[in-house]
Design a protein around this motif. Structure first.
Motif, PDB file in Angstrom:
ATOM      1  N   ILE A 165       0.829  -1.211   0.000  1.00  0.00           N
ATOM      2  CA  ILE A 165       0.000   0.000   0.000  1.00  0.00           C
ATOM      3  C   ILE A 165       0.863   1.261   0.000  1.00  0.00           C
ATOM      4  CG2 ILE A 165      -1.661   1.339   1.352  1.00  0.00           C
ATOM      5  CD1 ILE A 165      -2.773  -1.365   2.350  1.00  0.00           C
ATOM      6  N   SER A 166       1.954   1.225   0.771  1.00  0.00           N
ATOM      7  CA  SER A 166       2.808   2.416   0.898  1.00  0.00           C
ATOM      8  C   SER A 166       3.967   2.435  -0.092  1.00  0.00           C
ATOM      9  CB  SER A 166       3.377   2.483   2.309  1.00  0.00           C
ATOM     10  OG  SER A 166       4.279   1.403   2.546  1.00  0.00           O
ATOM     11  N   ARG A 167       4.041   1.388  -0.942  1.00  0.00           N
ATOM     12  CA  ARG A 167       5.156   1.250  -1.887  1.00  0.00           C
ATOM     13  C   ARG A 167       6.515   1.262  -1.187  1.00  0.00           C
ATOM     14  NH1 ARG A 167       3.229   5.133  -6.982  1.00  0.00           N
ATOM     15  NH2 ARG A 167       1.241   4.035  -7.358  1.00  0.00           N
ATOM     16  N   GLY A 168       6.541   0.601  -0.042  1.00  0.00           N
ATOM     17  CA  GLY A 168       7.795   0.427   0.677  1.00  0.00           C
ATOM     18  C   GLY A 168       8.174   1.548   1.608  1.00  0.00           C
ATOM     19  N   THR A 169       7.270   2.524   1.843  1.00  0.00           N
ATOM     20  CA  THR A 169       7.619   3.640   2.727  1.00  0.00           C
ATOM     21  C   THR A 169       7.211   3.395   4.177  1.00  0.00           C
ATOM     22  OG1 THR A 169       5.541   4.758   2.154  1.00  0.00           O
ATOM     23  CG2 THR A 169       7.510   5.327   0.865  1.00  0.00           C
ATOM     24  N   TRP A 170       6.075   2.756   4.411  1.00  0.00           N
ATOM     25  CA  TRP A 170       5.661   2.443   5.780  1.00  0.00           C
ATOM     26  C   TRP A 170       6.392   1.229   6.316  1.00  0.00           C
ATOM     27  CZ3 TRP A 170      -0.358   2.598   4.758  1.00  0.00           C
ATOM     28  CH2 TRP A 170      -0.727   3.917   4.451  1.00  0.00           C
ATOM     29  N   MET A 171       6.658   0.287   5.445  1.00  0.00           N
ATOM     30  CA  MET A 171       7.298  -0.969   5.842  1.00  0.00           C
ATOM     31  C   MET A 171       8.207  -1.425   4.719  1.00  0.00           C
ATOM     32  SD  MET A 171       7.279  -3.031   8.488  1.00  0.00           S
ATOM     33  CE  MET A 171       5.728  -2.522   9.260  1.00  0.00           C
ATOM     34  N   GLY A 172       9.424  -1.853   5.071  1.00  0.00           N
ATOM     35  CA  GLY A 172      10.366  -2.296   4.053  1.00  0.00           C
ATOM     36  C   GLY A 172       9.934  -3.609   3.435  1.00  0.00           C
ATOM     37  N   TRP A 173      10.420  -3.877   2.231  1.00  0.00           N
ATOM     38  CA  TRP A 173      10.048  -5.110   1.531  1.00  0.00           C
ATOM     39  C   TRP A 173      10.655  -6.347   2.168  1.00  0.00           C
ATOM     40  CZ3 TRP A 173       6.081  -4.949  -1.573  1.00  0.00           C
ATOM     41  CH2 TRP A 173       5.767  -3.758  -2.252  1.00  0.00           C
ATOM     42  N   GLY A 174      11.697  -6.176   2.971  1.00  0.00           N
ATOM     43  CA  GLY A 174      12.317  -7.333   3.619  1.00  0.00           C
ATOM     44  C   GLY A 174      11.586  -7.803   4.864  1.00  0.00           C
ATOM     45  N   ASP A 175      10.667  -6.976   5.398  1.00  0.00           N
ATOM     46  CA  ASP A 175       9.979  -7.356   6.633  1.00  0.00           C
ATOM     47  C   ASP A 175       8.974  -8.492   6.410  1.00  0.00           C
ATOM     48  OD1 ASP A 175      11.194  -5.463   8.457  1.00  0.00           O
ATOM     49  OD2 ASP A 175      10.131  -3.912   7.348  1.00  0.00           O
ATOM     50  N   ALA A 176       8.366  -8.547   5.223  1.00  0.00           N
ATOM     51  CA  ALA A 176       7.426  -9.638   4.931  1.00  0.00           C
ATOM     52  C   ALA A 176       8.133 -10.994   4.897  1.00  0.00           C
ATOM     53  CB  ALA A 176       6.691  -9.372   3.622  1.00  0.00           C
ATOM     54  N   PRO A 177       9.277 -11.142   4.188  1.00  0.00           N
ATOM     55  CA  PRO A 177      10.005 -12.420   4.260  1.00  0.00           C
ATOM     56  C   PRO A 177      10.477 -12.762   5.669  1.00  0.00           C
ATOM     57  CG  PRO A 177      10.737 -11.142   2.372  1.00  0.00           C
ATOM     58  CD  PRO A 177       9.854 -10.243   3.183  1.00  0.00           C
ATOM     59  N   LEU A 178      10.811 -11.732   6.459  1.00  0.00           N
ATOM     60  CA  LEU A 178      11.182 -11.984   7.857  1.00  0.00           C
ATOM     61  C   LEU A 178       9.978 -12.532   8.621  1.00  0.00           C
ATOM     62  CD1 LEU A 178      13.096 -11.846  10.255  1.00  0.00           C
ATOM     63  CD2 LEU A 178      12.489  -9.425  10.530  1.00  0.00           C
ATOM     64  N   GLY A 179       8.798 -11.928   8.399  1.00  0.00           N
ATOM     65  CA  GLY A 179       7.584 -12.437   9.021  1.00  0.00           C
ATOM     66  C   GLY A 179       7.275 -13.858   8.593  1.00  0.00           C
ATOM     67  N   LEU A 180       7.572 -14.186   7.344  1.00  0.00           N
ATOM     68  CA  LEU A 180       7.369 -15.546   6.838  1.00  0.00           C
ATOM     69  C   LEU A 180       8.175 -16.546   7.657  1.00  0.00           C
ATOM     70  CD1 LEU A 180       6.050 -17.126   4.366  1.00  0.00           C
ATOM     71  CD2 LEU A 180       8.305 -16.942   3.300  1.00  0.00           C
ATOM     72  N   GLY A 181       9.462 -16.257   7.844  1.00  0.00           N
ATOM     73  CA  GLY A 181      10.321 -17.153   8.624  1.00  0.00           C
ATOM     74  C   GLY A 181       9.903 -17.232  10.081  1.00  0.00           C
ATOM     75  N   VAL A 182       9.520 -16.096  10.655  1.00  0.00           N
ATOM     76  CA  VAL A 182       9.080 -16.072  12.054  1.00  0.00           C
ATOM     77  C   VAL A 182       7.815 -16.914  12.230  1.00  0.00           C
ATOM     78  CG1 VAL A 182       8.097 -14.591  13.855  1.00  0.00           C
ATOM     79  CG2 VAL A 182      10.171 -13.889  12.656  1.00  0.00           C
ATOM     80  N   GLY A 183       6.870 -16.794  11.296  1.00  0.00           N
ATOM     81  CA  GLY A 183       5.642 -17.574  11.377  1.00  0.00           C
ATOM     82  C   GLY A 183       5.905 -19.063  11.309  1.00  0.00           C
ATOM     83  N   TRP A 184       6.770 -19.467  10.404  1.00  0.00           N
ATOM     84  CA  TRP A 184       7.113 -20.892  10.305  1.00  0.00           C
ATOM     85  C   TRP A 184       7.867 -21.381  11.530  1.00  0.00           C
ATOM     86  CZ3 TRP A 184       8.732 -20.317   4.515  1.00  0.00           C
ATOM     87  CH2 TRP A 184       7.611 -20.561   3.698  1.00  0.00           C
ATOM     88  N   LEU A 185       8.663 -20.522  12.127  1.00  0.00           N
ATOM     89  CA  LEU A 185       9.451 -20.916  13.298  1.00  0.00           C
ATOM     90  C   LEU A 185       8.585 -21.032  14.556  1.00  0.00           C
ATOM     91  CD1 LEU A 185      12.317 -21.436  14.476  1.00  0.00           C
ATOM     92  CD2 LEU A 185      12.444 -18.979  14.938  1.00  0.00           C
ATOM     93  N   LEU A 186       7.649 -20.099  14.733  1.00  0.00           N
ATOM     94  CA  LEU A 186       6.867 -20.044  15.962  1.00  0.00           C
ATOM     95  C   LEU A 186       5.521 -20.762  15.871  1.00  0.00           C
ATOM     96  CD1 LEU A 186       9.026 -17.839  16.572  1.00  0.00           C
ATOM     97  CD2 LEU A 186       7.199 -16.512  17.637  1.00  0.00           C
ATOM     98  N   GLY A 187       4.970 -20.875  14.676  1.00  0.00           N
ATOM     99  CA  GLY A 187       3.621 -21.402  14.542  1.00  0.00           C
ATOM    100  C   GLY A 187       2.623 -20.260  14.388  1.00  0.00           C
ATOM    101  N   LEU A 188       1.376 -20.604  14.068  1.00  0.00           N
ATOM    102  CA  LEU A 188       0.384 -19.602  13.691  1.00  0.00           C
ATOM    103  C   LEU A 188       0.069 -18.611  14.804  1.00  0.00           C
ATOM    104  CD1 LEU A 188      -1.568 -18.503  11.599  1.00  0.00           C
ATOM    105  CD2 LEU A 188      -3.252 -20.179  12.373  1.00  0.00           C
ATOM    106  N   THR A 189      -0.377 -19.097  15.953  1.00  0.00           N
ATOM    107  CA  THR A 189      -0.823 -18.173  16.995  1.00  0.00           C
ATOM    108  C   THR A 189       0.345 -17.416  17.630  1.00  0.00           C
ATOM    109  OG1 THR A 189      -0.776 -19.950  18.661  1.00  0.00           O
ATOM    110  CG2 THR A 189      -2.849 -19.572  17.496  1.00  0.00           C
ATOM    111  N   ALA A 190       1.460 -18.114  17.869  1.00  0.00           N
ATOM    112  CA  ALA A 190       2.634 -17.443  18.443  1.00  0.00           C
ATOM    113  C   ALA A 190       3.233 -16.457  17.441  1.00  0.00           C
ATOM    114  CB  ALA A 190       3.679 -18.464  18.866  1.00  0.00           C
ATOM    115  N   GLY A 191       3.183 -16.796  16.135  1.00  0.00           N
ATOM    116  CA  GLY A 191       3.688 -15.887  15.118  1.00  0.00           C
ATOM    117  C   GLY A 191       2.879 -14.611  15.059  1.00  0.00           C
ATOM    118  N   LEU A 192       1.547 -14.727  15.115  1.00  0.00           N
ATOM    119  CA  LEU A 192       0.695 -13.535  15.113  1.00  0.00           C
ATOM    120  C   LEU A 192       0.872 -12.729  16.397  1.00  0.00           C
ATOM    121  CD1 LEU A 192      -2.577 -15.034  13.575  1.00  0.00           C
ATOM    122  CD2 LEU A 192      -0.848 -13.603  12.436  1.00  0.00           C
ATOM    123  N   THR A 193       1.102 -13.429  17.499  1.00  0.00           N
ATOM    124  CA  THR A 193       1.396 -12.736  18.758  1.00  0.00           C
ATOM    125  C   THR A 193       2.678 -11.927  18.637  1.00  0.00           C
ATOM    126  OG1 THR A 193       0.297 -14.433  20.083  1.00  0.00           O
ATOM    127  CG2 THR A 193       1.939 -13.076  21.197  1.00  0.00           C
TER     128      THR A 193
END
Length: 251
Positions: A165-193
């Motif tokens: 939405i912000s074209r990379g100004t509100w959030m960097g493009w690398g944060d989504a892949p980081l969230g991907l790894g965190v979600g897989w590492l922690l699981g669904l509910t802990a990842g969202l937490t």
């Protein structure tokens, strides 16, 4: 409780933290991490073994180079201390196994990403790919399921949408892949937490910086990876999970 394994874990964590420091300072500079002696970044003097004892050398030398007396970055003891805490925490949580070794590697990659983003405000894609790969292997070792695989995209989705939405100004493009790894590492509910905690921690730190530092304004860019890693650590090691009871109604 036997203390020898804890001391061994602490020693290993401190050594790995020292190695991580070398990687952080040499990554993408053309210098090899495995070859070449460490030297002072100010005077260039080759450091001896007594100068490289994790944490203790920094304290003994009072945060200064033994040769030119220039200040040594606080990053050195902090990363080594965090490495020590991570290794001990993983041992107490998981014991000694292949799974715990993979978990330890994953958390050191997360530590690398947090500090690198703090220093350079960019996330190396190679480290992001490594994190996701390690997390997927751990899913395979435990119990592969659709929920476990969905956890990664679900955790990454908020960051991807904000970046899109912000074209990379509100959030960097690398944060989504980081969230991907965190979600897989922690699981669904802990990842969202971890995501919720990251925004809370980030907002709190942002307010403090605005109030106490003249360098920061409402338009200043602040790296988000350290907040997401901190949120992930709270969810993982402190067993914080805001969505566990809600998920029980559907899963």
């Amino acid at each position: 409780m036997e203390y020898l394994p804890i001391f061994a874990a602490a020693f290993l964590g401190a050594i790995l933290g020292s190695f991580l420091n070398a990687l952080l300072f040499r990554y993408n500079t053309g210098r090899s991490v495995l070859r070449g002696r460490s030297s002072c970044m100010q005077c260039g003097h080759t450091l001896s073994a007594i100068d490289l004892v994790p944490i203790l050398s920094y304290l003994f030398l009072r945060g200064k180079c033994r040769y030119c007396h220039s200040k040594v970055s606080w990053q050195y003891p902090l990363v080594e201390l965090l490495g020590t805490v991570l290794a001990v925490g993983i041992y107490l949580e998981l014991g000694i196994s292949l799974y715990s070794a993979l978990a330890l590697c994953s958390w050191f990659v997360l530590l690398f990403l947090a500090v690198y983003d703090l220093r350079h405000q960019i996330l190396p894609w190679s480290a992001l790919f490594l994190l996701s790969g390690l997390a997927l292997v751990q899913i395979y070792l435990v119990e592969p399921s659709m929920v476990a695989f969905v956890a990664g995209p679900a955790t990454a989705l908020p960051f991807f949408l904000l970046a899109l939405i912000s074209r990379g100004t509100w959030m960097g493009w690398g944060d989504a892949p980081l969230g991907l790894g965190v979600g897989w590492l922690l699981g669904l509910t802990a990842g969202l937490t971890a995501v919720v905690l990251a925004f809370w921690i980030g907002a709190s730190v942002g307010i403090v910086l605005l109030l106490l530092s003249k360098r920061y304004t409402i338009k200043s860019e602040v790296p988000f990876a350290p907040f997401l890693v901190a949120g992930a650590a709270c969810a993982y090691f402190l067993n914080v999970d805001f969505f566990q009871n809600i998920s029980a109604l559907f899963l």
